[in-house]
Design a protein around this motif. Structure first.
Motif, PDB file in Angstrom:
ATOM      1  N   LEU A 112       0.830  -1.208   0.000  1.00 54.28           N
ATOM      2  CA  LEU A 112       0.000   0.000   0.000  1.00 54.28           C
ATOM      3  C   LEU A 112       0.862   1.255   0.000  1.00 54.28           C
ATOM      4  CD1 LEU A 112      -2.761  -1.076   2.556  1.00 54.28           C
ATOM      5  CD2 LEU A 112      -3.025  -0.798   0.084  1.00 54.28           C
ATOM      6  N   GLU A 113       1.970   1.222   0.733  1.00 50.90           N
ATOM      7  CA  GLU A 113       2.897   2.354   0.727  1.00 50.90           C
ATOM      8  C   GLU A 113       3.467   2.578  -0.667  1.00 50.90           C
ATOM      9  OE1 GLU A 113       5.041   2.943   5.013  1.00 50.90           O
ATOM     10  OE2 GLU A 113       5.778   1.303   3.765  1.00 50.90           O
ATOM     11  N   LEU A 114       3.836   1.489  -1.332  1.00 51.19           N
ATOM     12  CA  LEU A 114       4.416   1.606  -2.666  1.00 51.19           C
ATOM     13  C   LEU A 114       3.390   2.178  -3.648  1.00 51.19           C
ATOM     14  CD1 LEU A 114       6.831  -0.868  -4.321  1.00 51.19           C
ATOM     15  CD2 LEU A 114       4.932   0.036  -5.650  1.00 51.19           C
ATOM     16  N   LEU A 115       2.153   1.733  -3.557  1.00 48.48           N
ATOM     17  CA  LEU A 115       1.105   2.272  -4.422  1.00 48.48           C
ATOM     18  C   LEU A 115       0.923   3.764  -4.189  1.00 48.48           C
ATOM     19  CD1 LEU A 115      -1.568  -0.571  -4.186  1.00 48.48           C
ATOM     20  CD2 LEU A 115      -0.225   0.041  -6.205  1.00 48.48           C
ATOM     21  N   SER A 116       0.989   4.173  -2.928  1.00 48.89           N
ATOM     22  CA  SER A 116       0.847   5.584  -2.595  1.00 48.89           C
ATOM     23  C   SER A 116       1.983   6.408  -3.197  1.00 48.89           C
ATOM     24  CB  SER A 116       0.818   5.760  -1.070  1.00 48.89           C
ATOM     25  OG  SER A 116       0.758   7.123  -0.720  1.00 48.89           O
ATOM     26  N   VAL A 117       3.201   5.899  -3.123  1.00 56.16           N
ATOM     27  CA  VAL A 117       4.351   6.608  -3.685  1.00 56.16           C
ATOM     28  C   VAL A 117       4.232   6.695  -5.201  1.00 56.16           C
ATOM     29  CG1 VAL A 117       6.850   6.487  -4.053  1.00 56.16           C
ATOM     30  CG2 VAL A 117       5.904   6.066  -1.785  1.00 56.16           C
ATOM     31  N   LEU A 118       3.804   5.621  -5.843  1.00 59.84           N
ATOM     32  CA  LEU A 118       3.630   5.640  -7.292  1.00 59.84           C
ATOM     33  C   LEU A 118       2.618   6.715  -7.708  1.00 59.84           C
ATOM     34  CD1 LEU A 118       3.643   1.901  -8.439  1.00 59.84           C
ATOM     35  CD2 LEU A 118       5.182   3.703  -9.216  1.00 59.84           C
ATOM     36  N   ARG A 119       1.527   6.822  -6.976  1.00 61.97           N
ATOM     37  CA  ARG A 119       0.537   7.857  -7.294  1.00 61.97           C
ATOM     38  C   ARG A 119       1.144   9.241  -7.121  1.00 61.97           C
ATOM     39  NH1 ARG A 119      -2.612   4.402  -3.852  1.00 61.97           N
ATOM     40  NH2 ARG A 119      -3.913   2.988  -5.109  1.00 61.97           N
ATOM     41  N   ARG A 120       1.926   9.419  -6.053  1.00 62.46           N
ATOM     42  CA  ARG A 120       2.547  10.721  -5.782  1.00 62.46           C
ATOM     43  C   ARG A 120       3.564  11.097  -6.849  1.00 62.46           C
ATOM     44  NH1 ARG A 120       4.303   9.662  -0.935  1.00 62.46           N
ATOM     45  NH2 ARG A 120       6.548   9.669  -1.253  1.00 62.46           N
ATOM     46  N   LEU A 121       4.211  10.086  -7.448  1.00 64.03           N
ATOM     47  CA  LEU A 121       5.227  10.331  -8.470  1.00 64.03           C
ATOM     48  C   LEU A 121       4.644  10.359  -9.881  1.00 64.03           C
ATOM     49  CD1 LEU A 121       8.153   8.113  -7.086  1.00 64.03           C
ATOM     50  CD2 LEU A 121       7.898  10.590  -6.933  1.00 64.03           C
ATOM     51  N   GLY A 122       3.333  10.409  -9.975  1.00 62.60           N
ATOM     52  CA  GLY A 122       2.709  10.559 -11.286  1.00 62.60           C
ATOM     53  C   GLY A 122       2.320   9.265 -11.966  1.00 62.60           C
ATOM     54  N   GLY A 123       2.405   8.137 -11.241  1.00 55.80           N
ATOM     55  CA  GLY A 123       1.953   6.870 -11.800  1.00 55.80           C
ATOM     56  C   GLY A 123       3.047   5.937 -12.245  1.00 55.80           C
ATOM     57  N   SER A 124       4.294   6.406 -12.267  1.00 57.40           N
ATOM     58  CA  SER A 124       5.399   5.549 -12.689  1.00 57.40           C
ATOM     59  C   SER A 124       6.675   5.984 -12.001  1.00 57.40           C
ATOM     60  CB  SER A 124       5.592   5.603 -14.209  1.00 57.40           C
ATOM     61  OG  SER A 124       5.935   6.924 -14.610  1.00 57.40           O
ATOM     62  N   ALA A 125       7.595   5.057 -11.805  1.00 58.00           N
ATOM     63  CA  ALA A 125       8.862   5.389 -11.152  1.00 58.00           C
ATOM     64  C   ALA A 125       9.848   4.249 -11.321  1.00 58.00           C
ATOM     65  CB  ALA A 125       8.657   5.666  -9.659  1.00 58.00           C
ATOM     66  N   ASN A 153      12.714   1.703  -9.760  1.00 54.41           N
ATOM     67  CA  ASN A 153      12.842   1.007  -8.480  1.00 54.41           C
ATOM     68  C   ASN A 153      13.734   1.775  -7.512  1.00 54.41           C
ATOM     69  OD1 ASN A 153      11.223  -1.107  -9.310  1.00 54.41           O
ATOM     70  ND2 ASN A 153      12.918  -2.388  -9.995  1.00 54.41           N
ATOM     71  N   ALA A 154      14.805   2.388  -8.043  1.00 54.34           N
ATOM     72  CA  ALA A 154      15.724   3.130  -7.187  1.00 54.34           C
ATOM     73  C   ALA A 154      15.022   4.306  -6.518  1.00 54.34           C
ATOM     74  CB  ALA A 154      16.929   3.621  -8.002  1.00 54.34           C
ATOM     75  N   ASP A 155      14.154   4.991  -7.266  1.00 50.91           N
ATOM     76  CA  ASP A 155      13.425   6.130  -6.702  1.00 50.91           C
ATOM     77  C   ASP A 155      12.380   5.674  -5.687  1.00 50.91           C
ATOM     78  OD1 ASP A 155      14.854   7.945  -8.305  1.00 50.91           O
ATOM     79  OD2 ASP A 155      13.499   7.610  -9.986  1.00 50.91           O
ATOM     80  N   LEU A 156      11.750   4.541  -5.964  1.00 52.45           N
ATOM     81  CA  LEU A 156      10.788   3.994  -5.010  1.00 52.45           C
ATOM     82  C   LEU A 156      11.479   3.581  -3.711  1.00 52.45           C
ATOM     83  CD1 LEU A 156       8.679   1.814  -7.476  1.00 52.45           C
ATOM     84  CD2 LEU A 156       7.889   3.866  -6.277  1.00 52.45           C
ATOM     85  N   ALA A 157      12.644   2.969  -3.844  1.00 50.36           N
ATOM     86  CA  ALA A 157      13.397   2.543  -2.659  1.00 50.36           C
ATOM     87  C   ALA A 157      13.794   3.742  -1.809  1.00 50.36           C
ATOM     88  CB  ALA A 157      14.634   1.754  -3.084  1.00 50.36           C
TER      89      ALA A 157
END
Length: 264
Positions: free
Chosen positions: A9-22, A24-28
């Motif tokens: 759920l945290e990862l999904l939230s970050v993806l939404r915040r970053l515009g829908g795509s990112a 792996n390094a930025d997600l980490a």
């Protein structure tokens, strides 16, 4: 009903915040976890259909998180990886390079992360993210109008800024290669930018897989006579082969095994 873990759920939230795509390094970095943890979460989310995995990253499945760029980068991935390894062999430390928004070029950017003191101009968000803050590289993301489907900038401002560099090598992609018309593009702005960059480059290299041979697209870019190197995965044949030879284009066939290349 699908139940996601707290990490997912945290990862999904970050993806939404970053515009829908990112990447792996930025997600980490955003989650303050390892890339391996991100990869595991992405794998689980992809099985549920919430995200789709692509080379080095992920994107949300849905109207805004599913731009054509990410669908295209997942196509013929093995061929693109192989071509990227061969393209990188044309690069030397300290070069001034241009990289465009093509999906094959995205793989090339990953291969260039081991090089040092590169000056890189690009209209691609992904290329800039991949190469900034590595080994003394100087990365310039060109301004202009953003196009979501291409994850990059285009237009007169982009072209004007691109003209400000003296490129040792331009690394470009294309949507098609025609024996009669040369390199073709779906996007008129991308065709025009490639032509501008070619005029500012000592050498021009175009990387594309064999699925684009004789593939039609509406807009003309560089002609074969304006290109120095073609890096692909299968030798061209017929009229296309003859036209490439008569134009003096050097063909580099990316036939090496990827594991072999990585062990060099």
């Amino acid at each position: 009903m699908i139940t996601h873990s707290h990490r997912e759920l945290e990862l999904l939230s970050v993806l939404r915040r970053l515009g829908g795509s990112a990447r792996n390094a930025d997600l980490a970095k955003a989650l303050d976890v390892s890339e391996e943890t991100v990869r595991r979460a992405v794998k689980a989310l992809s099985k549920s259909g919430a995200v789709a995995r692509v080379h080095g990253g992920a994107y949300l499945v849905g109207a805004q998180g599913d731009p054509s760029f990410f669908r295209r980068i997942a196509q013929h991935e093995d061929e693109k990886r192989k071509i990227a390894v061969a393209v990188a062999e044309h690069v030397e430390d300290g070069m001034c390079l241009f990289l465009d928004v093509g999906t094959t070029t995205a793989f090339v950017a990953e291969e260039l992360r081991g090089y040092a003191r590169l000056t890189i101009a690009t209209n691609s968000i992904g290329v800039a993210q991949a190469l900034v803050n590595h080994n003394g590289n100087s990365v310039h993301l060109l301004g202009g109008e953003m196009q979501q489907d291409e994850r990059g900038t285009f237009g007169s401002l982009t072209e004007a800024q691109a003209r400000g560099f003296a490129y040792d090598l331009a690394l470009l992609s294309a949507d098609g290669l025609s024996s009669s018309h040369g390199f073709l593009y779906v996007n008129a702005s991308e065709a025009q930018l490639g032509t501008v960059v070619g005029q500012c480059s000592d050498k021009v290299l175009i990387a594309l897989d064999h699925f684009k041979f004789e593939k039609r697209a509406p807009y003309r870019g560089l002609t074969l006579d304006e290109v120095d190197f073609l890096v692909t995965d299968v030798p061209p044949t017929g009229d296309l082969s003859h036209r490439i030879a008569s134009a003096g284009v050097e063909i580099d066939i990316a036939s090496r095994d990827l594991n072999e290349a990585q062990n060099d």
